[in-house]
Scaffold this active site. Sequence first.
Site, PDB file in Angstrom:
ATOM      1  N   CYS A 116      74.180  88.965  48.984  1.00 18.37           N
ATOM      2  CA  CYS A 116      73.248  89.153  48.312  1.00 18.37           C
ATOM      3  C   CYS A 116      73.605  88.796  46.818  1.00 18.37           C
ATOM      4  O   CYS A 116      73.604  89.627  45.808  1.00 18.37           O
ATOM      5  CB  CYS A 116      72.482  90.494  48.312  1.00 18.37           C
ATOM      6  SG  CYS A 116      73.905  91.794  48.324  1.00 18.37           S
ATOM      7  N   ASP A 156      81.066  99.303  60.306  1.00 22.78           N
ATOM      8  CA  ASP A 156      81.258  99.333  58.902  1.00 22.78           C
ATOM      9  C   ASP A 156      82.268 100.289  58.558  1.00 22.78           C
ATOM     10  O   ASP A 156      82.671 101.059  59.406  1.00 22.78           O
ATOM     11  CB  ASP A 156      79.920 100.183  58.513  1.00 22.78           C
ATOM     12  CG  ASP A 156      79.707  99.901  57.238  1.00 22.78           C
ATOM     13  OD1 ASP A 156      78.856  98.938  56.587  1.00 22.78           O
ATOM     14  OD2 ASP A 156      80.239 100.676  56.082  1.00 22.78           O
ATOM     15  N   GLY A 161      69.483  98.011  58.583  1.00 16.58           N
ATOM     16  CA  GLY A 161      68.353  96.937  58.831  1.00 16.58           C
ATOM     17  C   GLY A 161      68.575  95.884  59.653  1.00 16.58           C
ATOM     18  O   GLY A 161      67.714  95.447  60.674  1.00 16.58           O
ATOM     19  N   LYS A 162      69.802  95.163  59.522  1.00 15.47           N
ATOM     20  CA  LYS A 162      70.096  94.041  60.440  1.00 15.47           C
ATOM     21  C   LYS A 162      70.433  94.493  61.969  1.00 15.47           C
ATOM     22  O   LYS A 162      69.867  93.690  62.756  1.00 15.47           O
ATOM     23  CB  LYS A 162      71.092  93.215  59.782  1.00 15.47           C
ATOM     24  CG  LYS A 162      70.939  92.753  58.431  1.00 15.47           C
ATOM     25  CD  LYS A 162      72.108  92.017  57.749  1.00 15.47           C
ATOM     26  CE  LYS A 162      73.458  93.086  57.600  1.00 15.47           C
ATOM     27  NZ  LYS A 162      73.049  94.157  56.781  1.00 15.47           N
ATOM     28  N   ASP A 183      87.857  99.243  59.420  1.00 17.24           N
ATOM     29  CA  ASP A 183      87.980  98.042  58.273  1.00 17.24           C
ATOM     30  C   ASP A 183      88.260  96.869  59.150  1.00 17.24           C
ATOM     31  O   ASP A 183      89.022  96.759  60.060  1.00 17.24           O
ATOM     32  CB  ASP A 183      89.242  98.462  57.718  1.00 17.24           C
ATOM     33  CG  ASP A 183      89.441  97.451  56.524  1.00 17.24           C
ATOM     34  OD1 ASP A 183      88.949  96.197  56.645  1.00 17.24           O
ATOM     35  OD2 ASP A 183      90.182  97.612  55.554  1.00 17.24           O
ATOM     36  N   ALA A 231      77.573  96.519  58.821  1.00 18.26           N
ATOM     37  CA  ALA A 231      76.168  96.686  59.114  1.00 18.26           C
ATOM     38  C   ALA A 231      75.467  97.841  58.317  1.00 18.26           C
ATOM     39  O   ALA A 231      74.244  97.651  58.534  1.00 18.26           O
ATOM     40  CB  ALA A 231      76.311  97.212  60.754  1.00 18.26           C
TER      41      ALA A 231
END
Length: 421
Positions: free
Chosen positions: A354, A259, A243-244, A285, A239
């Site tokens: 990305c 995260d 932003g998401k 994890d 995460a």
Amino acid sequence: MASIDPARRAAAALLSGVLQERLTLAEQAGELAALAPSDRARAQRIALATLRNLSRADAMLKPHLRKAPPPDLHVLLRLGTVEICALGEAPHGVTDALVTLARSGGQKTEGFAGLINAVLRKIATETERWARLDAPALPGWLRGRLMSAYGKVAVMRMEAAHLAGAPTDLSVKTDAAGWAGKLGAELLPTGTLRLAQAGQITELPGYATGDWWVQDAAAALPAKVLNAQPGEHVLDLCAAPGGKTLQLLAAGAKVTALDVSAPRLDRLEENLARCGMTAETVVADALDWTPAAPFDAILLDAPCSATGTIRRHPDLPFVKDAGGIKTLIALQAALLDRALGWLKPGGRLVYATCSLLPEEGEAQIAAALTRHPGLRILPATVPGLDPDWRTEHGCLRLRPDLWPGCGGLDGFFIAVLRRDS
């Protein structure tokens, strides 16, 4: 001796870290910590511009150098060339500042102050040559893969987009049109705001009150595609920086943000606090963690090569190579398999990277469909999307050369998956 310019000294240190030690700019954030905000911004601007234009700077310098200069000297010459040719700084001021910086650099550079002075003065008389130079080519390992996937013309357009850099994009909680007017921003077709001149982000209206956050137009699309509904329990996997998560919360979802990195999750929690939002945050994890209950929807923005973000992070071609790609692909598959097991029947998962590499996108989803017979692809839809961005299977393939009239966007692959059984 004239005083040393702290921004240029920091920019030179950042460039040396990237080019000599293969450190990303993010890994060198400590180099900027002691600088005033204005100097910090200028150091970053100079370093980014130099990395984007490195091969062009070398082409300008080559006729004036009989042999390859020592690394620390080369950094100063490249930096000065880019400041004069790309950033339009006054040649006399740039030259004097870099001569002073060289004289303060000890035995690595102090003996070359005269050479810097002579070469940069020559460069200042040849700036018309700069405009005729090609955009820097991507490293061979990446360029070859992209040419196989998209063709030579598309790759050259991507390289031109990388050279142009990235504008600052914002996602807003509500009233995008109203905030576009307040900030003098362009409202993009997908609802993102694009700033013509960002300036100091923290000083802009709406920052302190948490009405918006910085997020590339492409990076905002996975959460839009997920289309979270009020009251849905959504997992934002991988995460940080948040932003998401903020997008999902603004849509009314109940969000668990996971995260593996505690420092990155701290940044997410800072963003949540600034924006007045609350989510369940988990440092873990994902390959070891198990949720207490299944989710209505999951957003997996998987770790990847980040090859889609080069226009924003021009250091990446200098610090990454093909060596870690297979490991990343295996990790993506493992995360995808694990996350699919946490969905409610009929639940949906958005997988995003990305990356420009099909191995981390189209091929990854094709392999997942063979492993999970009850899995199918749903069309990825967002108002304002160009239909040409959709693949034949309904996923989204975004590239930095797309949307040229709007200023481009990062490269992404986005797939919406539904688990029927």
